[in-house]
Design a protein around this motif. Structure first.
Motif, PDB file in Angstrom:
ATOM      1  N   PHE A 174       0.832  -1.210   0.000  1.00  0.00           N
ATOM      2  CA  PHE A 174       0.000   0.000   0.000  1.00  0.00           C
ATOM      3  C   PHE A 174       0.865   1.258   0.000  1.00  0.00           C
ATOM      4  O   PHE A 174       0.676   2.157  -0.812  1.00  0.00           O
ATOM      5  N   VAL A 175       1.826   1.314   0.945  1.00  0.00           N
ATOM      6  CA  VAL A 175       2.701   2.493   1.019  1.00  0.00           C
ATOM      7  C   VAL A 175       3.480   2.650  -0.292  1.00  0.00           C
ATOM      8  O   VAL A 175       3.626   3.761  -0.809  1.00  0.00           O
ATOM      9  N   ASN A 176       3.922   1.529  -0.844  1.00  0.00           N
ATOM     10  CA  ASN A 176       4.694   1.566  -2.093  1.00  0.00           C
ATOM     11  C   ASN A 176       3.928   2.277  -3.212  1.00  0.00           C
ATOM     12  O   ASN A 176       4.521   2.819  -4.129  1.00  0.00           O
ATOM     13  N   ILE A 177       2.581   2.201  -3.135  1.00  0.00           N
ATOM     14  CA  ILE A 177       1.815   2.867  -4.196  1.00  0.00           C
ATOM     15  C   ILE A 177       1.140   4.147  -3.680  1.00  0.00           C
ATOM     16  O   ILE A 177       0.162   4.619  -4.259  1.00  0.00           O
ATOM     17  N   TYR A 236      -5.067  -2.521  12.350  1.00  0.00           N
ATOM     18  CA  TYR A 236      -5.448  -2.916  13.716  1.00  0.00           C
ATOM     19  C   TYR A 236      -5.110  -4.387  13.957  1.00  0.00           C
ATOM     20  O   TYR A 236      -4.494  -4.741  14.959  1.00  0.00           O
ATOM     21  N   LEU A 237      -5.505  -5.238  13.024  1.00  0.00           N
ATOM     22  CA  LEU A 237      -5.391  -6.681  13.258  1.00  0.00           C
ATOM     23  C   LEU A 237      -3.950  -7.178  13.167  1.00  0.00           C
ATOM     24  O   LEU A 237      -3.497  -7.973  13.987  1.00  0.00           O
ATOM     25  N   LEU A 238      -3.207  -6.718  12.147  1.00  0.00           N
ATOM     26  CA  LEU A 238      -1.889  -7.307  11.906  1.00  0.00           C
ATOM     27  C   LEU A 238      -0.897  -7.088  13.062  1.00  0.00           C
ATOM     28  O   LEU A 238      -0.265  -8.048  13.511  1.00  0.00           O
ATOM     29  N   PRO A 239      -0.739  -5.852  13.587  1.00  0.00           N
ATOM     30  CA  PRO A 239       0.192  -5.697  14.706  1.00  0.00           C
ATOM     31  C   PRO A 239      -0.195  -6.539  15.911  1.00  0.00           C
ATOM     32  O   PRO A 239       0.679  -7.022  16.644  1.00  0.00           O
ATOM     33  N   VAL A 245       6.809  -4.430  15.100  1.00  0.00           N
ATOM     34  CA  VAL A 245       7.946  -4.286  14.170  1.00  0.00           C
ATOM     35  C   VAL A 245       7.782  -5.155  12.928  1.00  0.00           C
ATOM     36  O   VAL A 245       8.147  -4.760  11.814  1.00  0.00           O
ATOM     37  N   LYS A 246       7.188  -6.325  13.114  1.00  0.00           N
ATOM     38  CA  LYS A 246       6.980  -7.199  11.939  1.00  0.00           C
ATOM     39  C   LYS A 246       5.895  -6.591  11.029  1.00  0.00           C
ATOM     40  O   LYS A 246       6.045  -6.545   9.802  1.00  0.00           O
ATOM     41  N   ALA A 247       4.818  -6.112  11.666  1.00  0.00           N
ATOM     42  CA  ALA A 247       3.748  -5.495  10.868  1.00  0.00           C
ATOM     43  C   ALA A 247       4.292  -4.278  10.130  1.00  0.00           C
ATOM     44  O   ALA A 247       3.974  -4.047   8.952  1.00  0.00           O
ATOM     45  N   LEU A 288       6.270  -5.374   7.108  1.00  0.00           N
ATOM     46  CA  LEU A 288       5.435  -5.828   5.984  1.00  0.00           C
ATOM     47  C   LEU A 288       4.653  -4.682   5.358  1.00  0.00           C
ATOM     48  O   LEU A 288       4.401  -4.686   4.151  1.00  0.00           O
ATOM     49  N   MET A 289       4.289  -3.687   6.196  1.00  0.00           N
ATOM     50  CA  MET A 289       3.433  -2.621   5.664  1.00  0.00           C
ATOM     51  C   MET A 289       4.218  -1.400   5.206  1.00  0.00           C
ATOM     52  O   MET A 289       3.837  -0.763   4.228  1.00  0.00           O
ATOM     53  N   LEU A 290       5.288  -1.043   5.891  1.00  0.00           N
ATOM     54  CA  LEU A 290       6.010   0.172   5.500  1.00  0.00           C
ATOM     55  C   LEU A 290       6.996  -0.113   4.371  1.00  0.00           C
ATOM     56  O   LEU A 290       7.215   0.724   3.499  1.00  0.00           O
ATOM     57  N   LEU A 291       7.618  -1.294   4.415  1.00  0.00           N
ATOM     58  CA  LEU A 291       8.495  -1.657   3.293  1.00  0.00           C
ATOM     59  C   LEU A 291       7.697  -2.324   2.173  1.00  0.00           C
ATOM     60  O   LEU A 291       8.116  -2.325   1.019  1.00  0.00           O
ATOM     61  N   GLY A 292       6.589  -2.928   2.535  1.00  0.00           N
ATOM     62  CA  GLY A 292       5.733  -3.571   1.525  1.00  0.00           C
ATOM     63  C   GLY A 292       6.423  -4.712   0.810  1.00  0.00           C
ATOM     64  O   GLY A 292       6.172  -4.961  -0.366  1.00  0.00           O
ATOM     65  N   GLU A 293       7.304  -5.421   1.554  1.00  0.00           N
ATOM     66  CA  GLU A 293       8.032  -6.525   0.899  1.00  0.00           C
ATOM     67  C   GLU A 293       7.157  -7.766   0.776  1.00  0.00           C
ATOM     68  O   GLU A 293       6.321  -8.033   1.644  1.00  0.00           O
ATOM     69  N   ALA A 294       7.405  -8.530  -0.262  1.00  0.00           N
ATOM     70  CA  ALA A 294       6.663  -9.779  -0.460  1.00  0.00           C
ATOM     71  C   ALA A 294       7.154 -10.834   0.531  1.00  0.00           C
ATOM     72  O   ALA A 294       8.307 -10.794   0.977  1.00  0.00           O
TER      73      ALA A 294
END
Ligand code: COA
Length: 259
Positions: free
Chosen positions: A132-135, A145-148, A154-156, A159-165
């Protein structure tokens, strides 16, 4: 209630709902969200249906929202009649158990949808990503809310700020899916689980699912539109315009001039 890109089929007591737009990697259009909502509502109301199986085509689960649709979207105020929000709420509140079978890419809402199903199985080649952030936008479907809460901040954030696969094995580690299977076995395995659920006593199943999701139910209804306020406004912004146009033009986006 099949449409061209959303196929439904009753297999014994399991309603199989299939994303069927393989030529665009099952990218979801507004019309597809509406067809999905209708299919889920009908399955939930039909006494012949005892469980639901959500899947894609053999080489792709879902590449997220259709990017061409994103570029055309003019709505900036989330309301209950926006097709994507109707779909999100409907799936989050389906009373019958939902199983997901994932092959290939599961991107954007293709990953966040998994936070709302009950069982999920993926093939060895499945790849998950929340770019999402990548775009130039922010995550949705109550994932902030759910993922963290599921995997820690830190893991969430990774996955969300770097948007890595990440891989299907990673997705098992993060408790996003139940198991990884050989690609060719995913659908049959997931269908067997959905059949098994369909044999369970339905009232006990319904009540237990409701209780399992109770902790998140009310908050989710607040968080989905709260995220959507940012998401929809960012979609109209310059960062998203650059990212989405770059995707359509098959080039790398350039954010160096943004502050
Ligand atoms: N929206 C619209 N079209 C999409 C799409 C999307 N989300 N994802 C893929 N497509 C289209 C491509 O534009 C391409 O169309 P074309 O054949 O007319 O050029 C076709 O689907 C095949 O995609 P392609 O990228 O060539 O396939 P691939 O196997 O190399 O990669 C993906 C598949 C899913 C990894 C890649 O397409 C991708 O990253 N898609 C975008 C995902 C995304 O950012 N989604 C939004 C998340 S918020």
């Amino acid at each position: 209630m099949s449409s061209e890109h959303i196929l439904t089929e009753l297999v014994d007591s399991v309603m199989v709902v299939r994303l069927n737009r393989g030529e665009k990697k099952n990218a979801l259009t507004q019309a597809m969200y509406t067809a999905l909502t209708d299919a889920l509502k009908q399955a939930d109301e039909d006494p012949q249906v005892r469980s639901i199986l959500l899947t894609g085509t053999p080489d792709c689960f879902c590449s997220g929202n259709d990017i061409a649709d994103f570029l055309q979207m003019k709505t900036i105020t989330p309301s209950d009649d926006v097709p994507v929000l109707r779909f999100m709420k409907t799936l989050a509140h389906v009373t019958k158990p939902v199983v997901a079978a994932i092959n290939g890419p599961a991107i954007g809402v293709g990953t966040t949808v998994l936070l709302h199903v009950d069982l999920a199985y993926a093939g060895e080649k499945a790849r998950f990503q929340m770019p999402f952030v990548n775009i130039g936008i922010c995550p949705e479907y109550a994932s902030t809310y759910l993922l963290p809460r599921m995997i820690g901040h830190v893991k969430a954030a990774e996955l969300m700020l770097l948007g890595e696969a990440f891989t299907a094995a990673d997705a098992v580690d993060y408790r996003l899916i139940n198991a990884v299977l050989p690609d060719a076995e995913v659908y049959e395995h997931a269908l067997a689980k959905a059949r098994r659920l369909a044999e369970q006593p339905p009232a006990a199943l319904r009540t237990s699912k409701e209780l399992l999701k109770r902790w998140r139910r009310d908050l989710i209804d607040e968080i989905i539109p709260a995220e959507a306020v940012h998401f929809m406004s960012m979609l109209q912004g310059e960062e998203a315009k650059e990212a989405l146009t770059a995707f359509m033009q098959k080039r790398k986006p350039d954010f160096s001039n943004f502050s």
